[in-house]
Every structure is written in C-alpha cells, then in structure tokens.
Motif scaffolding. Structure first.
Motif, mmCIF file in Angstrom:
data_model
loop_
_atom_site.group_PDB
_atom_site.id
_atom_site.type_symbol
_atom_site.label_atom_id
_atom_site.label_comp_id
_atom_site.label_asym_id
_atom_site.label_seq_id
_atom_site.Cartn_x
_atom_site.Cartn_y
_atom_site.Cartn_z
ATOM 1 N N PHE A 237 0.847 -1.190 0.000
ATOM 2 C CA PHE A 237 0.000 0.000 0.000
ATOM 3 C C PHE A 237 0.885 1.243 0.000
ATOM 4 O O PHE A 237 1.736 1.405 0.888
ATOM 5 N N HIS A 238 0.685 2.097 -0.995
ATOM 6 C CA HIS A 238 1.336 3.405 -1.012
ATOM 7 C C HIS A 238 0.321 4.406 -0.459
ATOM 8 O O HIS A 238 -0.619 4.807 -1.162
ATOM 9 N N PHE A 239 0.479 4.780 0.797
ATOM 10 C CA PHE A 239 -0.409 5.763 1.406
ATOM 11 C C PHE A 239 0.141 7.155 1.122
ATOM 12 O O PHE A 239 1.311 7.425 1.390
ATOM 13 N N ASN A 240 -0.714 8.028 0.586
ATOM 14 C CA ASN A 240 -0.237 9.367 0.248
ATOM 15 C C ASN A 240 -0.232 10.318 1.443
ATOM 16 O O ASN A 240 0.118 11.485 1.299
ATOM 17 N N SER A 241 -0.602 9.814 2.613
ATOM 18 C CA SER A 241 -0.531 10.627 3.834
ATOM 19 C C SER A 241 -0.689 9.729 5.055
ATOM 20 O O SER A 241 -1.139 8.575 4.947
ATOM 21 N N SER A 242 -0.350 10.273 6.214
ATOM 22 C CA SER A 242 -0.550 9.517 7.453
ATOM 23 C C SER A 242 -2.038 9.342 7.750
ATOM 24 O O SER A 242 -2.438 8.350 8.361
ATOM 25 N N ILE A 243 -2.867 10.290 7.303
ATOM 26 C CA ILE A 243 -4.315 10.174 7.507
ATOM 27 C C ILE A 243 -4.874 8.989 6.740
ATOM 28 O O ILE A 243 -5.643 8.184 7.272
ATOM 29 N N SER A 244 -4.522 8.874 5.455
ATOM 30 C CA SER A 244 -5.051 7.758 4.670
ATOM 31 C C SER A 244 -4.574 6.427 5.248
ATOM 32 O O SER A 244 -5.316 5.443 5.265
ATOM 33 N N LYS A 245 -3.349 6.375 5.755
ATOM 34 C CA LYS A 245 -2.846 5.154 6.383
ATOM 35 C C LYS A 245 -3.700 4.789 7.592
ATOM 36 O O LYS A 245 -4.102 3.622 7.763
ATOM 37 N N THR A 246 -4.015 5.769 8.420
ATOM 38 C CA THR A 246 -4.829 5.521 9.620
ATOM 39 C C THR A 246 -6.214 5.014 9.253
ATOM 40 O O THR A 246 -6.718 4.048 9.847
ATOM 41 N N VAL A 247 -6.848 5.655 8.269
ATOM 42 C CA VAL A 247 -8.208 5.258 7.866
ATOM 43 C C VAL A 247 -8.204 3.846 7.284
ATOM 44 O O VAL A 247 -9.082 3.029 7.605
ATOM 45 N N PHE A 248 -7.221 3.518 6.453
ATOM 46 C CA PHE A 248 -7.154 2.171 5.878
ATOM 47 C C PHE A 248 -6.887 1.129 6.958
ATOM 48 O O PHE A 248 -7.539 0.070 6.980
ATOM 49 N N GLU A 249 -5.950 1.397 7.845
ATOM 50 C CA GLU A 249 -5.643 0.429 8.895
ATOM 51 C C GLU A 249 -6.865 0.168 9.771
ATOM 52 O O GLU A 249 -7.090 -0.957 10.219
ATOM 53 N N ARG A 250 -7.656 1.209 9.990
ATOM 54 C CA ARG A 250 -8.841 1.077 10.836
ATOM 55 C C ARG A 250 -9.937 0.252 10.149
ATOM 56 O O ARG A 250 -10.728 -0.422 10.817
ATOM 57 N N ASN A 251 -9.989 0.271 8.827
ATOM 58 C CA ASN A 251 -11.129 -0.312 8.109
ATOM 59 C C ASN A 251 -10.817 -1.570 7.297
ATOM 60 O O ASN A 251 -11.726 -2.176 6.748
ATOM 61 N N LEU A 252 -9.553 -1.957 7.206
ATOM 62 C CA LEU A 252 -9.220 -3.203 6.513
ATOM 63 C C LEU A 252 -9.381 -4.384 7.474
ATOM 64 O O LEU A 252 -8.931 -4.337 8.616
ATOM 65 N N VAL A 253 -10.019 -5.420 6.989
ATOM 66 C CA VAL A 253 -10.223 -6.622 7.809
ATOM 67 C C VAL A 253 -8.913 -7.369 7.990
ATOM 68 O O VAL A 253 -8.607 -7.864 9.077
ATOM 69 N N HIS A 254 -8.119 -7.442 6.920
ATOM 70 C CA HIS A 254 -6.867 -8.181 6.952
ATOM 71 C C HIS A 254 -5.709 -7.237 7.274
ATOM 72 O O HIS A 254 -5.686 -6.093 6.802
ATOM 73 N N PRO A 255 -4.744 -7.681 8.048
ATOM 74 C CA PRO A 255 -3.591 -6.814 8.361
ATOM 75 C C PRO A 255 -2.805 -6.466 7.100
ATOM 76 O O PRO A 255 -2.726 -7.254 6.157
#
Length: 433
Positions: A237-255
């Motif tokens: 995953f290329h996250f374009n910001s720390s915010i997008s990383k946080t939102v994805f980590e919070r909402n992805l079922v798989h690590p």
C-alpha cells in the motif's frame, strides 16, 4: 522496468487529481526510460454486455493504452444502488491475456472503480507485484470520501453505513452513461443545468438495517467482502498521507503486509526550497478555493466570515460559477482557469483549507506551498504532513483559532523543501523495487 497502471482514464473524459497524477506519473516514467502501459475502464457497449480488453489509441507518447469494454460501473458520485452489478464475474482469460501480452514487472493501481476482482487474482497467480495508491476510500466505503449526512463515517463503518449511503446513489444504468463515447462532449453542457455542489447536498434520514430487505442486506454484505478480498491481494500500500494510512488500517479486515507513506505530487509543482512568511497584522484578505460544498468545509469558511464581520478583513471564495447566499464581507470570485492559478496564489494573503472529509492528500495545499502562499489547513487533510502544527486547526475550533491569531497579530515562518516531480517519480519507482 515494465509498469502497468490502472486508473480511471484520460482527460478530458475523466478529470480530477487522481487522473492528473496518473497521467503525469506515466509521462515522467517514460522520460526515465521505463516501459509503461495504462489500463482503464472505457466504453460501454449497449448492445453487448461481454467484457473484453482492447488496445486504445495512444494518448501519451510511448504509453500503450488498454481499454476495458464493459467494465464494472464507476461509482464516481458516491453510493451504490445495485451491489450485484459491482461484483459481476468475468472470465479470467480476459486479464490473463492482457498480462501475458504486456508482461509487467509491477502493477500500480490507483482506484478499485471499474476493475474486476479477477484482475487481481490473475496478477497474484503470476506473482506480479501490485502497488495500490490511496487516492480515496472507495472499496473501504461505497462513497469515495467516507463523508455522508454531515460527518465522516470512517470510525463507524458497518453494514448500516453502506445501506444508508445507498439512498443517494445513482442508478447503475445512469452511471453507464458516463462511459458512452459522446459523454465528454456533452458533460460541460450537462454541468450548466445540474445542481451545484452547494444546492445538491442534503441530509438523509438514518434508517435501521431492518428497514432494508434481506436481499439488500445480503448483497451489501457480499460487496463489503468482495472489496476486502481485493485489498488482501495488494502487495504494498502506497499511502499518500498519514491520515489515509490511519483510515485504511482502521477499516481493513486483513492486516497490511507492507506499506509506505509518501506524499504525492504533480507536474505543475516546481519544487525546491520554500520559505513562507505569515504576518497576521498585514492580512486583510482571507481566501477559500474549492467546491461550495459542506464536505469541503465551505459552510465552516462562511461561518468564519460571519464571526469576523467586525474585523477589517475581506473574505473571498473561488470554485464554482454559481451565486450562493453570502455575508456582506464575502466576495464570490467563482471559477478560475488553470493558467490563472499562479496569479490567484500570488494575490492570496492567506488560504484556508477547511475540508471536513478526511482528505487523503489535497493538491490545493501543495500548490499553495509551492507558490509560497501561507495556508492554514484542517487536521483532516493529508497534506498537513508537509507543514508544522502551527498551521493546522480542527473543524470545531476554526473561528476560535483565527480569532486568537488575529488578536495576537500572529507571525510565523515555514521553511520546507518540496521534491520536484521527477524526484517524486524516482521515489515511486523505488517503492516498486
């Protein structure tokens, strides 16, 4: 390196930051001697629903274009009316033939809209690396912004959210009109007659799950699982910001197995060393640029202007060629063209970016910094990674924040180095490696 991008298409048929980024990145990668191809959702055949991939005319020198005929629907307006249509199966040979033809070393995915799960399965079977850039939240959410009924739902993402967002979704048949060959020719005409961002926002009544049929609930549960199973196949995953990383980590079922946080850019960014000075005692004009819409923080900016009516400050807004009710101290400058952008930034004493949705990055803020324009941004905006805390506020205290810095004749300096787009492209290729 042989690089296959998947995005939403080329301008003028498709517009927006995602489209600009993919186009600019491919052009620069070709300059850096990479072999580049582009796969995108193309035309809809109204007489035949069979999905196939055809080579398209070359839009960028040395970039091979592949067009998906009869792709999955594009939920570009947010929400999904018919979940079954968004997870339709396709013959794996469709994508197998494509990957055998181009033989990419890496696949760079910029959106899940329009692309079938089988594409990711075939690429995984062939052990091709899949990089995903977090331009928006589609797939985690049926709405690319996660914003609905006046708030972001990224911390309350459940079946009920998906069901409720569907209330405002456009019928799938109408979405297919976006992919008809003549659409780009009539789009500007349609825009003149459709409601503006300011007019079309409305609240929907929250509905309990039991109010939806069992079939509806089941189909949305299946759709949630469908997208989660695609995300599981992403190599990095290329996250374009720390915010997008946080939102994805919070909402992805798989690590997440592997990720990298790297701000994005575009070819208009000159880059280099920037030294931005702000002296609030000299600020007599505060500016907003963007859609006249709640999710972009427009209403918060207008409330700020109302609260500061007693100050010797003029507020101005740019963004849409419409008239909206405004306080007497706000001037509507409407839309400006791309060649006027540099002058607008030069004339801007202070830019406020008050987005309410958790914006994954935000080119506007980067462009302002690149033009040495002072900017205050909401903590929801991904490009805040580039600046210091002194230039960041929260939606709830914008009025208090501005009143305090005005009262104390606030002075601040910001020094930063912005990579050129060529440097950014090299950083992206290093992520591939």
């Amino acid at each position: 390196m042989r690089i296959l991008h998947y995005g939403l298409g080329y301008p003028p048929e498709r517009t927006g930051g995602l489209v600009q980024y993919v186009t600019d990145l491919m052009i620069e990668q070709v300059k850096q001697n990479h072999e580049v191809a582009y796969l995108f959702p193309g035309r809809v055949n109204i007489f035949n629903s069979f999905t196939e991939i055809k080579k398209s005319k070359m839009r960028i020198n040395d970039v091979t274009s592949f067009e998906i005929i009869n792709s999955l629907p594009l939920a570009v307006f947010g929400g999904i009316k018919d979940p079954s249509k968004f997870q339709a199966k396709v013959d794996r040979a469709t994508y197998n033939d494509l990957l055998n033809d181009f033989k990419p070393d890496v696949i760079h995915v910029h959106s899940l809209m329009g692309i079938h799960k089988e594409f990711f399965e075939v690429a995984t079977d062939k052990k091709i690396k899949i990089i995903y850039t977090s331009h928006d939240y589609f797939g985690l959410s049926p709405n690319p912004t996660f914003y609905f009924n006046g708030r972001s739902w990224d911390e309350e993402n459940d079946l009920n959210f998906w069901l409720n967002v569907s209330q405002g979704a456009i019928e799938t048949k109408k979405l297919k009109l976006l992919q008809l060959p003549f659409y780009s020719n009539v789009r500007d005409i349609i825009k003149k007659f459709k409601k503006s961002s300011f007019q079309k926002e409305k609240d929907y009544k929250d509905i309990e799950n039991e109010a939806f049929s069992l079939d509806e609930r089941k189909s949305f549960e299946e759709l949630i699982d469908y997208y989660q199973s695609i995300f599981k196949l992403i190599t990095l995953f290329h996250f374009n910001s720390s915010i997008s990383k946080t939102v994805f980590e919070r909402n992805l079922v798989h690590p997440i197995s592997s990720c990298k946080v790297l701000s994005i850019s575009n070819s208009t960014i000159l880059g280099g060393r920037k030294h931005i000075k702000l002296d609030m005692s000299k600020v007599k004009k505060i500016t907003y640029i963007g859609q006249y819409a709640e999710f972009k923080g427009f209403t918060d900016f207008i409330s700020l202007a109302e609260a500061l009516k007693d100050k010797d400050i003029t507020f101005e807004i740019y963004g849409e060629n419409i008239d909206v009710p405004l306080p007497s101290n706000v001037i509507n400058k409407k839309r400006f063209s791309s060649h006027e952008k540099e002058k607008v930034f030069k004339d801007t004493q202070l830019l406020i970016i008050p987005s309410r949705w958790k914006e994954t990055f935000g080119f506007l803020g980067l462009e302002a910094l690149d033009n040495n324009c002072p900017v205050f941004v909401n903590k929801n905006i991904g490009m805040k990674d580039l600046i210091t805390e002194n230039f960041i506020f929260s939606s709830s205290d914008l009025n208090i924040f501005l009143k305090n810095i005005i009262r104390h004749s606030y002075q601040e300096e910001l020094t930063l180095t912005i990579p050129t787009f060529s440097e950014h492209t090299t950083q992206v290729v290093n992520i591939y490696k």
